[in-house]
Design an enzyme around this catalytic site. Structure first.
Site, PDB file in Angstrom:
ATOM      1  N   ASP A 118       0.864  -1.178   0.000  1.00  0.00           N
ATOM      2  CA  ASP A 118       0.000   0.000   0.000  1.00  0.00           C
ATOM      3  C   ASP A 118       0.904   1.233   0.000  1.00  0.00           C
ATOM      4  O   ASP A 118       1.923   1.267  -0.683  1.00  0.00           O
ATOM      5  CB  ASP A 118      -0.960  -0.032   1.193  1.00  0.00           C
TER       6      ASP A 118
ATOM      7  N   ARG B 265       1.456   9.390  -6.867  1.00  0.00           N
ATOM      8  CA  ARG B 265       1.195   9.945  -5.526  1.00  0.00           C
ATOM      9  C   ARG B 265       2.452  10.468  -4.835  1.00  0.00           C
ATOM     10  O   ARG B 265       2.861   9.950  -3.807  1.00  0.00           O
ATOM     11  CB  ARG B 265       0.522   8.904  -4.623  1.00  0.00           C
TER      12      ARG B 265
ATOM     13  N   ASP C  67       1.544   7.755   4.197  1.00  0.00           N
ATOM     14  CA  ASP C  67       0.228   8.367   4.036  1.00  0.00           C
ATOM     15  C   ASP C  67      -0.077   9.262   5.230  1.00  0.00           C
ATOM     16  O   ASP C  67       0.169   8.886   6.387  1.00  0.00           O
ATOM     17  CB  ASP C  67      -0.852   7.297   3.891  1.00  0.00           C
TER      18      ASP C  67
END
Length: 436
Positions: A255, A312, A259
């Protein structure tokens, strides 16, 4: 001895003592200056990004001797995190510690077997009209719970975690900076956790199905005043390019690398190396989270290196995000989607960055638009040339027209280096083992 002789004698002794004292002080000062600084007690400098806002970020700088730990195993690391609650603490990681030293097999329970799982949920047999259900999915969930408990490490408030020397590393652990304040993470190579039990969702991706994984490498969730500095974050031994393909989709086992979500605020991410990964960094993880994320997610990224990253870096929702003096490298043989993602209500301010793009890589794809959110993107250089990234994007991808002007100007910046010098500066100094 007459009065004058006595006076001269006393003054002479006083001068001698004073001279000796001055010499001692001089030597003491010289020794003190020669001592290396204690990086474990270093705090984020004033004005160094959003993490320095208000009370600043000090981590465990004031920890007493009882709350300074040196750890060499994952069990010791988790115990050190748990000891002492929110009292200031410093955790020094020495050598390589492995959160999954016994392998994925150690987490298997309930009869989970990947080959049987693939047979049971093959779209040709199971279809794509409902989510996976049944004994193998139940066993997968139970096995996943075992891994979840083992590899997640929860970081308390007022903590500094720092690698010792140039080779400190954490393999396969997920660092959870969740609902806390005042955390520093420095000088570590962190290999992204490998999800041993990805979930097949037959209904995902327009009912063609997809594999979904858990476990961010570092997640900042509902937390404030965080400094992430001089780390190397990577897929390491398990690059996505080597993951198998089942049902026509990559068996996704990673993942995010870092984040920053759920109302987190005042974060500085500096001098890190992000390497060989797909979904790198989300800032804000849901369009419907205006009540928790609106007015927050204030993050600064500076002097980081991104190499082999698919997307990202970052993707932004809601936040006032300052991105400067970073170096982005895209090679000819890697997959590449975009660098900066413009999401709902984002206010991205990205200047003085450098891009090294292989021949044939689209400059317009540096930016990607999800929502109508103006951004500032000025004085950025692509392969050594000043480039208007918004103008190029709008020319190459007319269906995603972006507007210029983020509506704010960062005030919390350290020295801004010339963008053309950024590759040399950042490549030499970013990442673990390069603290000065």
């Amino acid at each position: 001895m007459n009065t004058q002789d006595w006076h001269d004698h006393v003054i002479g002794k006083g001068l001698a003592v004073a001279g000796c004292t001055a010499l001692v002080l001089t030597l003491t000062s010289a020794v003190a200056q020669a001592q290396p600084r204690d990086a474990a007690r270093q705090t984020l400098a004033a004005g160094d990004g959003w993490g320095s806002h208000g009370t600043g970020t000090t981590g465990g700088a004031t920890a007493d001797a009882e709350h300074v730990y040196t750890v060499t195993t994952w069990a010791e690391f988790k115990q050190a995190l748990a000891d002492g609650g929110d009292a200031p603490k410093i955790i020094k990681v020495k050598g390589t510690i492995d959160a999954v030293s016994e392998g994925c097999e150690a987490f298997v329970t309930g009869g989970y077997d990947l080959q049987q799982y693939l047979k049971d949920y093959d779209p040709a047999v199971y279809g794509n009209d409902k989510v996976a259900m049944g004994p193998q999915e139940d066993a997968r969930v139970a096995s996943m719970a075992n891994q979840d408990s083992a590899i997640k490490a929860y970081v308390p408030s007022n903590t500094t975690i720092i690698g010792v020397g140039e080779d400190a590393a954490i393999l396969g652990g997920s660092l959870q900076i969740k609902d806390v304040s005042n955390v520093i993470l420095r000088n570590l190579t962190i290999e992204a956790p490998l999800d041993c039990f990805p979930k097949w969702d037959p209904t995902d991706d327009d009912n063609t199905g997809n594999w979904n994984s858990e476990y961010d490498t570092v997640v900042v969730y509902g937390s404030d005043h965080v400094w992430i500095d001089h780390n190397t974050l990577t897929d390491g031994r398990y690059p996505d390019s080597e993951r198998p393909v089942y049902f026509g989709k990559v068996f996704q086992q990673h993942d995010g690398l870092t984040d920053i979500v759920r109302g987190s605020n005042y974060v500085t991410v500096s001098w890190n190396s992000y390497e060989d990964h797909d979904k790198n960094m989300l800032i804000g993880n849901g369009d419907g989270l205006a009540t928790t994320d609106g007015g927050k997610l204030k993050v600064t990224l500076h002097h980081n290196r991104f190499d082999g990253i698919l997307q990202r870096s970052p993707r932004v929702r809601f936040g006032q995000v300052d991105v400067y003096n970073n170096h982005y490298v895209v090679s000819a043989d890697q997959k590449f989607d975009y660098v900066w993602g413009v999401g709902i209500s984002s206010q991205l301010y990205a200047t003085d960055n450098a891009f090294s793009l292989a021949e044939g890589v689209s400059v317009g794809k540096v930016l990607k638009k999800w929502n109508e959110s103006p951004l500032t993107a000025e004085n950025n250089y692509v392969n050594g040339r000043l480039t208007d990234l918004i103008a190029v994007h709008n020319a190459e991808i007319p269906g995603e027209t972006l507007q210029s002007g983020a509506g704010w100007t960062p005030a919390l910046r350290t020295k801004v280096d010339p963008a053309r010098a950024v590759p040399a500066i950042v490549d030499h100094r970013a990442g673990a083992g390069r603290l000065r």
